[in-house]
Motif scaffolding. Structure first.
Motif, PDB file in Angstrom:
ATOM      1  N   ILE A  18      22.588  19.941  -2.263  1.00 46.28           N
ATOM      2  CA  ILE A  18      22.801  21.306  -2.768  1.00 46.28           C
ATOM      3  C   ILE A  18      21.731  21.640  -3.802  1.00 46.28           C
ATOM      4  O   ILE A  18      21.156  22.732  -3.790  1.00 46.28           O
ATOM      5  CB  ILE A  18      24.223  21.464  -3.338  1.00 46.28           C
ATOM      6  N   GLY A  19      21.438  20.712  -4.684  1.00 46.53           N
ATOM      7  CA  GLY A  19      20.384  20.924  -5.670  1.00 46.53           C
ATOM      8  C   GLY A  19      19.040  21.196  -5.015  1.00 46.53           C
ATOM      9  O   GLY A  19      18.291  22.086  -5.437  1.00 46.53           O
ATOM     10  N   GLU A  20      18.741  20.447  -3.964  1.00 50.61           N
ATOM     11  CA  GLU A  20      17.486  20.651  -3.234  1.00 50.61           C
ATOM     12  C   GLU A  20      17.455  22.019  -2.563  1.00 50.61           C
ATOM     13  O   GLU A  20      16.412  22.685  -2.545  1.00 50.61           O
ATOM     14  CB  GLU A  20      17.297  19.541  -2.197  1.00 50.61           C
ATOM     15  N   ARG A  21      18.597  22.456  -2.018  1.00 46.77           N
ATOM     16  CA  ARG A  21      18.656  23.793  -1.397  1.00 46.77           C
ATOM     17  C   ARG A  21      18.470  24.883  -2.439  1.00 46.77           C
ATOM     18  O   ARG A  21      17.791  25.888  -2.181  1.00 46.77           O
ATOM     19  CB  ARG A  21      19.968  23.989  -0.640  1.00 46.77           C
ATOM     20  N   ILE A  22      19.059  24.696  -3.621  1.00 46.75           N
ATOM     21  CA  ILE A  22      18.881  25.679  -4.693  1.00 46.75           C
ATOM     22  C   ILE A  22      17.398  25.775  -5.047  1.00 46.75           C
ATOM     23  O   ILE A  22      16.833  26.868  -5.150  1.00 46.75           O
ATOM     24  CB  ILE A  22      19.732  25.313  -5.926  1.00 46.75           C
ATOM     25  N   ARG A  23      16.769  24.623  -5.241  1.00 47.60           N
ATOM     26  CA  ARG A  23      15.349  24.614  -5.616  1.00 47.60           C
ATOM     27  C   ARG A  23      14.488  25.249  -4.524  1.00 47.60           C
ATOM     28  O   ARG A  23      13.630  26.092  -4.804  1.00 47.60           O
ATOM     29  CB  ARG A  23      14.877  23.187  -5.878  1.00 47.60           C
ATOM     30  N   ALA A  24      14.695  24.852  -3.267  1.00 48.06           N
ATOM     31  CA  ALA A  24      13.903  25.391  -2.163  1.00 48.06           C
ATOM     32  C   ALA A  24      14.077  26.904  -2.038  1.00 48.06           C
ATOM     33  O   ALA A  24      13.102  27.634  -1.822  1.00 48.06           O
ATOM     34  CB  ALA A  24      14.281  24.696  -0.856  1.00 48.06           C
ATOM     35  N   THR A  25      15.309  27.370  -2.190  1.00 53.49           N
ATOM     36  CA  THR A  25      15.578  28.811  -2.096  1.00 53.49           C
ATOM     37  C   THR A  25      14.930  29.544  -3.259  1.00 53.49           C
ATOM     38  O   THR A  25      14.318  30.607  -3.074  1.00 53.49           O
ATOM     39  CB  THR A  25      17.093  29.078  -2.060  1.00 53.49           C
ATOM     40  N   ARG A  26      15.037  28.986  -4.457  1.00 55.71           N
ATOM     41  CA  ARG A  26      14.409  29.594  -5.631  1.00 55.71           C
ATOM     42  C   ARG A  26      12.899  29.711  -5.436  1.00 55.71           C
ATOM     43  O   ARG A  26      12.303  30.767  -5.697  1.00 55.71           O
ATOM     44  CB  ARG A  26      14.723  28.765  -6.882  1.00 55.71           C
ATOM     45  N   PRO A  45      17.706  23.855 -18.982  1.00 54.38           N
ATOM     46  CA  PRO A  45      17.944  22.426 -18.730  1.00 54.38           C
ATOM     47  C   PRO A  45      19.084  22.173 -17.732  1.00 54.38           C
ATOM     48  O   PRO A  45      19.008  21.226 -16.943  1.00 54.38           O
ATOM     49  CB  PRO A  45      18.269  21.868 -20.113  1.00 54.38           C
ATOM     50  N   SER A  46      20.093  23.019 -17.734  1.00 55.21           N
ATOM     51  CA  SER A  46      21.179  22.865 -16.755  1.00 55.21           C
ATOM     52  C   SER A  46      20.681  23.174 -15.344  1.00 55.21           C
ATOM     53  O   SER A  46      21.053  22.475 -14.394  1.00 55.21           O
ATOM     54  CB  SER A  46      22.359  23.770 -17.097  1.00 55.21           C
ATOM     55  N   ILE A  47      19.850  24.197 -15.212  1.00 54.23           N
ATOM     56  CA  ILE A  47      19.268  24.525 -13.903  1.00 54.23           C
ATOM     57  C   ILE A  47      18.476  23.320 -13.394  1.00 54.23           C
ATOM     58  O   ILE A  47      18.595  22.930 -12.224  1.00 54.23           O
ATOM     59  CB  ILE A  47      18.361  25.776 -13.982  1.00 54.23           C
ATOM     60  N   VAL A  48      17.693  22.710 -14.269  1.00 60.00           N
ATOM     61  CA  VAL A  48      16.902  21.531 -13.893  1.00 60.00           C
ATOM     62  C   VAL A  48      17.818  20.404 -13.421  1.00 60.00           C
ATOM     63  O   VAL A  48      17.592  19.815 -12.353  1.00 60.00           O
ATOM     64  CB  VAL A  48      16.024  21.055 -15.083  1.00 60.00           C
ATOM     65  N   ALA A  74      26.797  30.942   0.304  1.00 64.43           N
ATOM     66  CA  ALA A  74      26.789  30.054   1.478  1.00 64.43           C
ATOM     67  C   ALA A  74      25.391  29.490   1.764  1.00 64.43           C
ATOM     68  O   ALA A  74      25.271  28.366   2.248  1.00 64.43           O
ATOM     69  CB  ALA A  74      27.319  30.793   2.700  1.00 64.43           C
ATOM     70  N   ASP A  75      24.350  30.235   1.442  1.00 65.52           N
ATOM     71  CA  ASP A  75      22.982  29.754   1.675  1.00 65.52           C
ATOM     72  C   ASP A  75      22.678  28.513   0.824  1.00 65.52           C
ATOM     73  O   ASP A  75      21.847  27.702   1.203  1.00 65.52           O
ATOM     74  CB  ASP A  75      21.947  30.822   1.344  1.00 65.52           C
ATOM     75  N   LEU A  76      23.356  28.380  -0.291  1.00 63.44           N
ATOM     76  CA  LEU A  76      23.074  27.266  -1.197  1.00 63.44           C
ATOM     77  C   LEU A  76      23.939  26.045  -0.917  1.00 63.44           C
ATOM     78  O   LEU A  76      23.545  24.934  -1.238  1.00 63.44           O
ATOM     79  CB  LEU A  76      23.269  27.691  -2.657  1.00 63.44           C
ATOM     80  N   VAL A  77      25.102  26.254  -0.318  1.00 60.52           N
ATOM     81  CA  VAL A  77      26.041  25.135  -0.179  1.00 60.52           C
ATOM     82  C   VAL A  77      26.334  24.721   1.260  1.00 60.52           C
ATOM     83  O   VAL A  77      27.062  23.767   1.474  1.00 60.52           O
ATOM     84  CB  VAL A  77      27.378  25.422  -0.913  1.00 60.52           C
ATOM     85  N   SER A  78      25.777  25.425   2.239  1.00 59.70           N
ATOM     86  CA  SER A  78      26.070  25.051   3.630  1.00 59.70           C
ATOM     87  C   SER A  78      24.943  24.271   4.246  1.00 59.70           C
ATOM     88  O   SER A  78      23.869  24.199   3.764  1.00 59.70           O
ATOM     89  CB  SER A  78      26.376  26.289   4.468  1.00 59.70           C
TER      90      SER A  78
END
Length: 78
Positions: A18-26, A45-48, A74-78
């Protein structure tokens, strides 16, 4: 007070994914961590830590991050 039991590896792996999807989407949206932090009201720091899979975000935090990036949750967690 007893410490919490460690999470099973599959949970940790999902958190990292999920963290990787957040980063890739960002990055796809050409946003900095600072911009997402400011727009979501979550400190950088929390985002990191969330992107690195070191911190387990609450559902409310995930909703705020998705909104700041401009994508459905859903884009971030699926």
């Amino acid at each position: 007070m007893p410490s919490a039991a460690p999470q099973p590896e599959w949970v940790v792996a999902q958190r990292r994914a999920i963290g990787e999807r957040i980063r890739a989407t960002r990055l796809r949206e050409r946003l900095t961590q600072e911009t997402v932090a400011l727009d979501s009201g979550i400190d950088r720091p929390s985002i990191v830590r969330i992107e690195q899979g070191q911190q387990s975000p609450t559902l409310d935090t995930l909703i705020r991050i998705a909104d700041a990036i401009g994508v459905p949750l859903a884009d971030l967690v699926s």
